[in-house]
Write a protein that holds these residues in place. Structure first.
Motif, PDB file in Angstrom:
ATOM      1  N   ARG A   1       0.852  -1.197   0.000  1.00 24.47           N
ATOM      2  CA  ARG A   1       0.000   0.000   0.000  1.00 24.47           C
ATOM      3  C   ARG A   1       0.880   1.237   0.000  1.00 24.47           C
ATOM      4  NH1 ARG A   1      -2.168   3.737   3.563  1.00 24.47           N
ATOM      5  NH2 ARG A   1      -0.933   2.843   5.263  1.00 24.47           N
ATOM      6  N   ILE A   2       0.606   2.149  -0.923  1.00 31.72           N
ATOM      7  CA  ILE A   2       1.332   3.423  -0.997  1.00 31.72           C
ATOM      8  C   ILE A   2       0.313   4.546  -0.884  1.00 31.72           C
ATOM      9  CG2 ILE A   2       2.835   4.899  -2.379  1.00 31.72           C
ATOM     10  CD1 ILE A   2       3.909   2.438  -3.748  1.00 31.72           C
ATOM     11  N   SER A   3       0.475   5.369   0.134  1.00 33.63           N
ATOM     12  CA  SER A   3      -0.444   6.491   0.333  1.00 33.63           C
ATOM     13  C   SER A   3       0.300   7.807   0.199  1.00 33.63           C
ATOM     14  CB  SER A   3      -1.118   6.401   1.711  1.00 33.63           C
ATOM     15  OG  SER A   3      -0.169   6.541   2.741  1.00 33.63           O
ATOM     16  N   VAL A   4      -0.356   8.770  -0.434  1.00 34.33           N
ATOM     17  CA  VAL A   4       0.191  10.116  -0.618  1.00 34.33           C
ATOM     18  C   VAL A   4      -0.713  11.094   0.124  1.00 34.33           C
ATOM     19  CG1 VAL A   4       0.863  11.879  -2.280  1.00 34.33           C
ATOM     20  CG2 VAL A   4       1.087   9.455  -2.886  1.00 34.33           C
ATOM     21  N   GLU A   5      -0.153  11.776   1.111  1.00 34.52           N
ATOM     22  CA  GLU A   5      -0.927  12.711   1.919  1.00 34.52           C
ATOM     23  C   GLU A   5      -0.277  14.093   1.872  1.00 34.52           C
ATOM     24  OE1 GLU A   5      -2.291  10.944   5.794  1.00 34.52           O
ATOM     25  OE2 GLU A   5      -0.852   9.372   5.206  1.00 34.52           O
ATOM     26  N   LEU A   6      -1.109  15.107   2.084  1.00 35.33           N
ATOM     27  CA  LEU A   6      -0.648  16.504   2.064  1.00 35.33           C
ATOM     28  C   LEU A   6      -1.069  17.199   3.344  1.00 35.33           C
ATOM     29  CD1 LEU A   6      -1.556  17.384  -1.642  1.00 35.33           C
ATOM     30  CD2 LEU A   6       0.699  16.822  -0.733  1.00 35.33           C
ATOM     31  N   PRO A   7      -0.441  16.861   4.479  1.00 33.59           N
ATOM     32  CA  PRO A   7      -0.719  17.616   5.707  1.00 33.59           C
ATOM     33  C   PRO A   7      -0.204  19.043   5.577  1.00 33.59           C
ATOM     34  CG  PRO A   7       1.111  16.093   6.043  1.00 33.59           C
ATOM     35  CD  PRO A   7       0.565  15.809   4.673  1.00 33.59           C
ATOM     36  N   ALA A   8      -0.496  19.869   6.551  1.00 34.48           N
ATOM     37  CA  ALA A   8      -0.166  21.296   6.467  1.00 34.48           C
ATOM     38  C   ALA A   8       1.317  21.515   6.178  1.00 34.48           C
ATOM     39  CB  ALA A   8      -0.545  21.987   7.787  1.00 34.48           C
ATOM     40  N   GLY A   9       1.597  22.105   5.010  1.00 31.70           N
ATOM     41  CA  GLY A   9       2.962  22.477   4.656  1.00 31.70           C
ATOM     42  C   GLY A   9       3.894  21.318   4.384  1.00 31.70           C
ATOM     43  N   LYS A  10       3.362  20.101   4.205  1.00 36.10           N
ATOM     44  CA  LYS A  10       4.225  18.944   4.009  1.00 36.10           C
ATOM     45  C   LYS A  10       3.668  18.028   2.920  1.00 36.10           C
ATOM     46  CE  LYS A  10       5.766  18.789   8.847  1.00 36.10           C
ATOM     47  NZ  LYS A  10       5.811  17.949  10.079  1.00 36.10           N
ATOM     48  N   VAL A  11       4.542  17.155   2.442  1.00 36.37           N
ATOM     49  CA  VAL A  11       4.146  16.042   1.585  1.00 36.37           C
ATOM     50  C   VAL A  11       4.606  14.768   2.289  1.00 36.37           C
ATOM     51  CG1 VAL A  11       4.403  14.891  -0.638  1.00 36.37           C
ATOM     52  CG2 VAL A  11       4.376  17.390  -0.534  1.00 36.37           C
TER      53      VAL A  11
END
Length: 378
Positions: free
Chosen positions: A304-314
Motif C-alpha cells: 500500500r502506498i499512500s500520498v498525503e498533504l498535511p499542512a505544509g508537508k508532503v
C-alpha cells in the motif's frame, strides 16, 4: 550450509504440472486386470512415463527434451497396443509438450510423430472395438490432435512477450545512455569555458594579492559574477532535464509489483500539483528504492502506498504485509538503501522513518516540506 529445497517441477509453472498427475490414476486403474510379469512391466512403464513427464518440464528444450518426449511417445504406443487402447488418453500429456515447439521446422515433424503415435494404436484396436465405444473416443481424439496448436500459440505469445520485455529494457538502457551523453556534452560545452576562466582568474588573484590588492579585489568580484553565471547555466541545464514525477514512478512501481505477483493499493492525490520537479524526482527515487526492496526481500503479497498533504508537508507512506523488520533483510533494508534515501531527502530538508507495521510487515514514511527554498545565493 543450508540445504537446497527440492522441487518436483520448476516453480515458474506453479501448480499446473501437479494437477495433471491425477490423470495417471486412469491408466493405473486399467492395469488392475493384468497379472504376473505383464502387470509388473506395466507398472514400471507407467512409473517411467511419470519420470518422462517430470523431466520434460525440467528440460524445456534441446536434445534432452527431444529424447524424453520420444520415450514418452513410445510408452504411449506400447501401453495402448499391448494393454488397452484407452491408454491413448496419455497422449494429452505429449500433446502439451508438442506445443512447446515454437519453431515450425521442429513442430511439424514432432506433430507428425505424435499423431502417428495416437492414431496407429487406435487403428489396430478398432477391429475389436464396439461402435459406441469408438464414437465415444472420437471427440477426445480430435481435441488431442488440436491441443498442440493451442499450446503452441500460447508458447509463441509468451516468447514474444519475453522478447518484447527484453527489447524494452534495451531501449530504456539506450535512452539512459543517450541522456547521460547529452548531459555530458552540455556540461562540457556550457561549463568548460566558464570553469577554465574561473581557474585563470583565481590564479591571477593569487599573484595580484600582494602586488595590487585593488585589482585583485576587482578580479575576485569578476570571479563571483562568473561563478553566478555558471550556477545559472547549471540550473538551466538541470531544468531542461526530464524529472520523473511521483505519478509516473507509481505507474512503474505498479508494473514491477504485478510482475512479482504483489497487489498494489494507491491512496491519495498522486499528481502533487505545486510540488517542484526536484522534490518529485527525489520522492520518486525513494519510492523506487522502497518498492525494489519489497519485491526482493519482503516476501509480501500486498503493498500500500499512500500520498498525503498535511499542512505544509508532503508525506508518502509505503507499507507491505511481508516478513517485517524481524525477517532477514526485511521489507526495506535499513542499510545503504535507507541511507541513500536519507541523503537525497536531506537536499530538500526531508526525512525518512522505518517502523514495523501493526499487523506485520514494514512501514516506510517519507516527509518533505511542501515549499522548498530554491533561491540560493552563490
Amino acid at each position: 550450509m543450508a540445504r537446497k529445497k527440492f522441487y518436483l517441477f520448476p516453480q515458474r509453472f506453479g501448480a499446473f504440472p501437479y494437477v495433471w498427475l491425477l490423470y495417471l490414476l486412469m491408466p493405473a486403474f486399467n492395469l488392475q486386470i493384468e497379472h504376473g510379469w505383464k502387470l509388473l512391466l506395466g507398472v514400471c512403464m507407467l512409473v517411467l512415463f511419470a519420470v518422462t513427464y517430470q523431466q520434460l518440464y525440467w528440460a524445456g528444450s534441446g536434445k534432452a527434451f527431444h529424447l524424453w518426449l520420444g520415450l514418452q511417445l513410445l510408452l504411449i504406443v506400447v501401453l495402448s497396443v499391448f494393454y488397452t487402447p484407452y491408454n491413448f488418453y496419455l497422449g494429452f500429456y505429449a500433446a502439451n509438450f508438442i506445443g512447446w515447439y515454437t519453431d515450425k521446422k521442429l513442430f511439424r515433424p514432432a506433430y507428425a510423430v505424435f499423431a502417428l503415435s495416437i492414431l496407429v494404436p487406435l487403428l489396430i484396436a478398432v477391429q475389436g472395438m464396439e461402435l459406441e465405444n469408438l464414437v465415444f473416443l472420437v471427440p477426445f481424439l480430435l481435441i488431442m490432435l488440436v491441443f498442440p496448436f493451442g499450446i503452441r500459440s500460447l508458447s509463441s505469445n509468451r516468447l514474444l512477450e519475453r522478447k518484447l520485455d527484453q527489447a524494452n529494457e534495451v531501449i530504456k538502457e539506450m535512452v539512459k545512455r543517450e541522456e547521460r551523453m547529452r548531459i555530458a556534452r552540455d556540461l562540457h560545452d556550457t561549463m568548460g569555458h566558464t570553469l577554465s576562466l574561473i581557474t585563470l582568474k583565481s590564479q591571477l588573484v593569487e599573484k595580484l594579492a600582494a602586488k595590487d590588492p585593488e585589482r585583485a579585489q576587482a578580479e575576485a568580484r569578476e570571479i563571483q559574477r562568473t561563478s553566478r553565471a555558471a550556477l545559472r547555466q547549471v540550473r538551466e541545464l538541470v531544468s531542461e532535464m526530464r524529472a520523473v514525477s511521483v505519478a509516473e514512478e507509481l505507474a512503474e512501481a505498479g508494473e514491477m509489483l504485478r510482475s512479482a505477483e504483489i497487489a498494489l493499493d494507491v491512496e491519495g492525490d498522486v499528481s502533487l500539483e505545486g510540488v517542484s520537479d526536484l522534490s518529485q524526482n527525489i520522492l520518486s527515487l525513494c519510492i523506487k528504492e522502497a518498492v525494489t526492496n519489497i519485491v526482493k526481500h519482503s516476501g509480501a503479497d500486498r503493498c500500500r502506498i499512500s500520498v498525503e498533504l498535511p499542512a505544509g508537508k508532503v508525506q508518502i507512506t509505503v507499507e507491505d504485509n511481508g516478513g517485517g523488520l524481524g525477517r532477514a533483510g526485511g521489507g526495506h533494508r535499513a542499510g545503504n538503501g535507507l541511507k541513500g534515501m536519507a541523503e537525497r531527502l536531506s537536499l530538500i530538508e526531508g526525512s525518512v522513518t522505518l517502523n514495523a507495521g501493526d499487523s506485520g510487515g514494514a512501514v516506510l514514511t517519507v516527509v518533505i516540506p511542501r515549499i522548498v527554498k530554491e533561491g540560493v545565493t552563490a
